[in-house]
Design an enzyme around this catalytic site. Structure first.
Site, PDB file in Angstrom:
ATOM      1  N   GLY A  69       0.812  -1.214   0.000  1.00  0.00           N
ATOM      2  CA  GLY A  69       0.000   0.000   0.000  1.00  0.00           C
ATOM      3  C   GLY A  69       0.846   1.264   0.000  1.00  0.00           C
ATOM      4  N   SER A  70       1.921   1.271   0.760  1.00  0.00           N
ATOM      5  CA  SER A  70       2.758   2.477   0.852  1.00  0.00           C
ATOM      6  C   SER A  70       3.338   2.840  -0.510  1.00  0.00           C
ATOM      7  CB  SER A  70       3.900   2.270   1.852  1.00  0.00           C
ATOM      8  OG  SER A  70       3.374   1.993   3.128  1.00  0.00           O
ATOM      9  N   ASN A 150      -7.856   4.124   8.583  1.00  0.00           N
ATOM     10  CA  ASN A 150      -7.274   2.958   9.248  1.00  0.00           C
ATOM     11  C   ASN A 150      -7.385   3.016  10.768  1.00  0.00           C
ATOM     12  OD1 ASN A 150      -5.345   5.040   8.272  1.00  0.00           O
ATOM     13  ND2 ASN A 150      -3.963   4.049   9.712  1.00  0.00           N
ATOM     14  N   GLN A 178      -7.779   0.024   3.484  1.00  0.00           N
ATOM     15  CA  GLN A 178      -8.648  -0.522   4.532  1.00  0.00           C
ATOM     16  C   GLN A 178     -10.007  -0.952   3.984  1.00  0.00           C
ATOM     17  OE1 GLN A 178      -8.091  -1.173   7.808  1.00  0.00           O
ATOM     18  NE2 GLN A 178      -5.978  -0.477   7.674  1.00  0.00           N
ATOM     19  N   SER A 198      -3.461  -3.064  -0.482  1.00  0.00           N
ATOM     20  CA  SER A 198      -2.408  -3.857   0.149  1.00  0.00           C
ATOM     21  C   SER A 198      -2.962  -5.217   0.554  1.00  0.00           C
ATOM     22  CB  SER A 198      -1.891  -3.126   1.390  1.00  0.00           C
ATOM     23  OG  SER A 198      -0.959  -3.945   2.049  1.00  0.00           O
ATOM     24  N   HIS A 200      -2.007  -7.594   2.629  1.00  0.00           N
ATOM     25  CA  HIS A 200      -2.013  -8.112   4.008  1.00  0.00           C
ATOM     26  C   HIS A 200      -3.132  -7.550   4.874  1.00  0.00           C
ATOM     27  CE1 HIS A 200       0.029  -4.893   6.520  1.00  0.00           C
ATOM     28  NE2 HIS A 200       0.392  -4.476   5.325  1.00  0.00           N
ATOM     29  N   CYS A 323       3.390   7.032  20.974  1.00  0.00           N
ATOM     30  CA  CYS A 323       4.498   7.070  21.934  1.00  0.00           C
ATOM     31  C   CYS A 323       5.446   5.888  21.772  1.00  0.00           C
ATOM     32  CB  CYS A 323       3.971   7.072  23.354  1.00  0.00           C
ATOM     33  SG  CYS A 323       3.005   8.529  23.723  1.00  0.00           S
TER      34      CYS A 323
END
Ligand SMILES: *Cc1c(COP(=O)(O)O)cnc(C)c1O
Length: 396
Positions: A69-70, A150, A178, A198, A200, A323
């Site tokens: 996808g990226s 997403n 998605q 994508s 996966h 984080c």
């Protein structure tokens, strides 16, 4: 273990695994070779291209296989930008809550002198066709808006947005990573010019995806080298991955209604259960939502602590808070829908599928309720909220 992080990645289906196996040993030839053994691989590749095209309702030559996808997002946006720049058009419209594969590509183009407009997604997590119409200018070369988000699972009015773009003669790209395999996607019916997928995310293998580009839109290579994929994407084709993706896509599309019918009641049971926790709220609209997505913000909670304690209870979940990835910024998606920082840090994403049972859902509800109560009892921040030293963000 209960794996409730299917928006992050999914388990491969048996059908997809079996579709890949022949390409590891029997049919391992290079599709670019001239001998018959390589031609067998080439035929398999073209068979997959035709089958993927049939699932999306486009022509095989409009399909380019990518590493996921990226890459598809990068190539779509860069291609439309280069195509636009040739005609002096250097304005791009997107939204504030896209995936980083889109946002970071736009940032790079901004440094080159493109102007980027990011549309507001409101508290619902939805963009309207009117917003798009108002933002389009004479120098707009691309509108890129995700099909489904997403993090919060909201499903955008893509057909209507794309219709505005078509009327205004502006290229429309959608990151449908998605959406594909989960909600109906039909590039012709929905007026889509470019689309990213994508494998996966719908029970196919990792590291393989698709860029659909309507004929007439020239693609720019982002991986330079050999002449594979009609010279638009260099590198020996990942035949096993492509075969696995194709099988997974056909399976997901065939079962789409049945899976949604099983998943939606489970999702709603989970939402109803988590909604009983005080001072928490669902993120994004309930009405236009992916079948498997649940995302809440809870006051007085740190997302990371919540995830770690849920992991102890055998529940794999995700938090919008970044984080853990070394940044102290809360999710850009939650900020985009107007959640204040302190609440955006206390988010929880649970993404389920049709294989879940009511028992799984009830276990998750109990685990989250226990962990939220436990964490709040230890939190000085929560104490301030309870004794009125700090105002609540949510009404109840
Ligand atoms: C997962 C995801 C991507 C990235 O896909 P990869 O195949 O992992 O590179 C892009 N966009 C959205 C919306 C995603 O969910």
């Amino acid at each position: 273990m209960i794996y409730a992080d299917n928006a992050s990645t999914t388990k491969m289906s048996i059908t997809a695994i079996n579709a890949m196996l022949p390409y590891f040993d029997n049919i391992y030839g290079n599709p670019s070779s001239l001998y018959a053994f390589g031609q067998e691989a080439k035929e398999a590749l073209e068979d997959c291209r035709a089958r993927v095209a049939a699932c999306l309702n486009c022509e095989p030559r409009e399909i380019t296989f990518t590493s996921g996808g990226s890459e598809a997002d990068n190539q779509a946006i860069i291609s439309a930008a280069r195509f636009g720049a040739k005609k002096g058009k250097k304005h791009i419209i997107s939204t504030a809550f896209e995936h980083h594969a889109v946002l970071h590509t736009l940032k790079a183009l901004e440094k080159e002198g493109f102007e980027i407009t990011l549309l507001d997604v409101h508290t619902t997590g939805l963009v309207t066709p009117e917003q798009v119409r108002d933002a389009i200018r004479d120098d707009t070369c691309l509108v890129t808006i995700m099909f489904a988000n997403n993090e919060i699972g909201t499903v955008e009015p893509i057909k209507e947005i794309a219709e505005v773009c078509r009327e205004k003669k502006v290229v429309f790209h959608t990151d449908a990573v998605q959406a594909v395999g989960h909600v109906k996607v039909d590039v012709q019916e929905q007026n889509i010019d470019m689309l990213s997928i994508s494998a996966h995310k719908f029970h196919g293998p990792k590291g393989v995806g698709v860029l659909y580009a309507k004929k007439g839109i020239p693609l720019t290579s982002v991986i330079n080298g050999g002449a594979q994929e009609r010279g638009k994407r260099a590198g020996t084709e990942n035949i096993a991955g492509i075969a696995g993706m194709t099988a997974a896509l056909e399976e997901a599309c065939k079962n789409i209604d049945e899976n949604a019918a099983k998943t939606i009641p489970l999702r709603d049971r989970l939402i109803a259960g988590l909604d009983k926790i005080p001072y928490g709220e669902l993120n994004g609209t309930l009405e236009k939502r992916l079948p498997g997505n649940v995302n809440f913000c809870f006051e007085g909670i740190e997302g990371e602590s919540l995830l770690l304690l849920l992991d102890d209870k055998g529940v794999c979940a995700s938090s919008g808070s970044a984080c853990t990835s070394g940044s102290l910024d809360p999710s850009h998606v939650l900020l985009a829908i107007g959640r204040p920082h302190e609440v955006a840090h206390g988010s929880l994403r649970l993404t389920i599928n049709e294989e879940f049972t009511e028992k799984d859902i009830d276990y998750i509800i109990e685990a989250v309720t226990d962990v939220v109560t436990y964490l709040r009892n230890m939190s000085p921040f929560w104490r301030d909220l309870v004794n009125g030293a700090r105002p609540h963000v949510f009404a109840k």
